[in-house]
Write a protein that holds these residues in place. Structure first.
Motif, PDB file in Angstrom:
ATOM      1  N   ARG A  48      84.388  48.634  48.167  1.00 40.38           N
ATOM      2  CA  ARG A  48      85.657  48.396  47.484  1.00 40.38           C
ATOM      3  C   ARG A  48      86.779  48.207  48.515  1.00 40.38           C
ATOM      4  N   ASN A 108      84.836  44.070  47.786  1.00 49.00           N
ATOM      5  CA  ASN A 108      85.040  43.887  46.351  1.00 49.00           C
ATOM      6  C   ASN A 108      86.479  44.252  46.014  1.00 49.00           C
ATOM      7  N   ARG A 121      85.928  40.926  42.339  1.00 50.14           N
ATOM      8  CA  ARG A 121      84.841  41.658  41.675  1.00 50.14           C
ATOM      9  C   ARG A 121      83.488  40.965  41.903  1.00 50.14           C
ATOM     10  N   GLU A 129      80.592  44.012  42.150  1.00 54.19           N
ATOM     11  CA  GLU A 129      80.907  45.268  41.475  1.00 54.19           C
ATOM     12  C   GLU A 129      79.657  45.930  40.909  1.00 54.19           C
TER      13      GLU A 129
END
Length: 558
Positions: free
Chosen positions: A48, A133, A138, A141
């Motif tokens: 992330r 991400n 995304r 994800e």
């Protein structure tokens, strides 16, 4: 061997026809064109944006050698990241230490291919493709979601993935623990459910927090909890003996100890351990075990018998463990202990002696304080038998002539009768009060005895007019009706009672219970009143619970 050699030469010949093409055997190229060897596929790593990710080189080297692991990045013209200074690492938000490359706060700039190589050669390298991400893209994800299944009415513990996390002893990186949240809820959750239910299903996020040079960095994972109905599974288990059981044995004896387990697979096995060592099944050994099986439906009852040819002192000092090795579940263990049987006999004898001593002490105490105990139970707790014999009186009180000139005076006698009636609640039949004038004395006395539960004979200084014939009739009536007799004698007449009393009185005194009169100064707790009340049956009407009068109090009743 000849055929293999011919085949190899044929392959080499074919390769010479097209030198630009090589024949790949396994992972190595054979041919004139010396192409580099094939490499494992790069490992895809998804992180992330703004979070930490650690790349761990799977190759290890000896720290004492001069060869080192080299980290590089393809997008930086194969720049060697291992040579970065501390300032450069901080600027790039990275930390490189030997086989570990940690991206502290991932951004789009960190995307690309990374590789770790042993030395400066191309051989033995491992590659990673990092994808960041972000909220906008995304792209990976789904790769950060992890599934976990639990079953209703069972405990469930959510496990936070440890994918691409820093190693435990990474320099300057300290773990601050894990926090759990359920998606859609702001409050922190517990990752343990003592009894999980269907409503606990859903998305959970776990946040691993780390501290590096005063800054806090996180790694977030999503766990999808799927709660399924409880499966009716059959569990193999040891049914006997129980854990920590103590088996009493005798030295020198042959002992067989059975361990029985219920299993559901023919591959499940039951065996014995002495300490950490498995017992052999060789029957020639001093200690061995044998196993039997009994199949009933889908159950298999397996019994492993531990056999001691001759129990020794050394056997008593060891622990013996029955082990159930199951195929579809974790192993089950039950440990037992051996103890010499003789101390048990000693303990039994000691307990017997203690019980006998306690009973003896109880009997002595009861005999010594029997009167006090009975009166306490009567007066305080009201524990006494209810009598339903239709008798009108609790006692018939009459006097007899004392030959020791120490009998009770008329005033003493009235005082005694009043105490029995007014303080202790007895209903008395008195000659002077309850016998009608002109009625025959003998018949009246016998009627009073008939209607009374006890007879109390009081020594009198005056002659009440009882002849020996009437006294004999009274004795016969008492014996016939089994009526209680309390014979009060004066303190001064105790020593000469046998010689001074008439034969009839002597017979009565031997039949009844004797109580010694010690004067009107005796208190309610004195020996005289305790014995007199003990020999009398309990009064069948409630006690008044007060003293007769102030005069009685002054006379020493209390």
């Amino acid at each position: 061997m000849m055929l293999k050699t011919v085949a190899l030469f044929a392959l080499l010949f074919l390769s010479t026809l097209n030198p630009k093409k090589s024949l790949v055997v396994g992972c190595m190229s054979v041919g004139c064109g010396l192409e580099p060897p094939c490499h494992p596929r790069p490992k895809n790593v998804c992180v992330r944006a703004g979070e930490m990710v650690a790349l761990q080189c799977p190759r290890s080297i000896d720290s004492n050698t001069e060869v080192r692991l080299i980290w590089s990045r393809a997008t930086d013209q194969d720049r060697v990241l291992t040579n970065m200074t501390a300032d450069e690492q901080q600027q790039r938000s990275m930390s490189v230490h030997r086989g570990s490359l940690v991206i502290l706060s991932a951004s789009v700039e960190h995307e690309g291919k990374y590789s770790c190589t042993v030395g400066y050669g191309r051989n033995g390298s491992s590659e990673f493709v990092v994808t960041v991400n972000s909220a906008a893209s995304r792209r990976c994800e789904d790769k950060q979601n992890y599934s976990q299944t639990c079953f209703t009415q069972q405990s469930c513990k959510l496990n936070c993935p440890d994918v691409n996390v820093p190693v435990v002893h990474s320099p300057n990186i300290t773990s601050n623990g894990i926090q759990w949240y359920k998606v859609g809820e702001s409050l922190q959750k517990d990752n343990y459910f003592p009894t999980v239910e269907k409503q606990n299903s859903g998305l959970y996020t776990c946040v691993r927090s780390y501290q590096y040079q005063g800054q806090k960095y996180n790694m977030t994972f999503t766990v999808i909890l799927d709660v399924q109905p409880k499966k009716a599974e059959k569990t193999a288990a040891i049914i006997s003996p129980r854990d920590d059981d103590v088996i009493h044995v005798e030295l020198g004896s042959t002992v067989v100890i059975d361990c029985t387990a219920v299993t559901y697979s023919e591959f499940d096995d039951v065996s014995w351990l002495i300490g950490e060592f498995t017992v052999d099944q060789d029957s020639n050994l001093p200690v061995f075990f044998n196993s039997t099986r009994k199949i009933e439906g889908d159950e298999i009852q397996t019994t492993a018998s531990l056999v001691f040819r001759k129990i020794s002192e050394d056997d008593l000092s060891k622990n013996y463990t029955c082990k159930l090795a199951a195929v579809y579940q974790s192993s089950d263990f039950v440990t037992i202990h051996l103890r010499n049987a003789h101390p048990q006999y000693l303990l039994l004898c000691l307990c017997t002696v203690c019980i006998v001593a306690a009973l003896t002490a109880a009997v002595i105490v009861y005999v010594r304080f029997k009167i006090d105990i009975v009166l306490f139970l009567r007066d305080t707790l009201g524990c006494h038998a209810k009598i339903s014999d239709d008798k009108r009186y609790d006692a018939f009180v009459m006097g007899y002539k004392s030959h020791a000139d120490s009998g009770l005076s008329a005033e003493d006698r009235r005082w005694l009768e009043n105490v029995l009636e007014e303080k202790f609640g007895y209903r008395l039949c008195l000659v002077e009060r309850d016998i009608q004038p002109g009625e025959a004395l003998a018949n009246a006395v016998l009627d009073c005895i008939e209607e009374s539960r006890a007879v109390v004979l009081i020594p009198s200084s005056s002659d009440p007019g009882l002849g020996s014939g009437l006294l004999t009739a009274i004795h016969e009536a008492l014996v016939e009706r089994q009526t209680r007799l309390i014979f009060i004698e004066s303190e001064m007449g105790e020593g000469s009672a046998a010689g001074s009393l008439a034969e009839a009185l002597q017979l009565l005194s031997e039949t009844g219970k004797c109580v010694t009169w010690r004067g009107r100064g005796a208190t309610a707790s004195s020996s005289f009143w305790k014995h007199l009340r003990f020999y009398l049956l309990p009064s069948q009407r409630p006690r008044k619970g007060r003293f007769l009068s102030q005069t009685s109090y002054n006379q020493g009743l209390i």
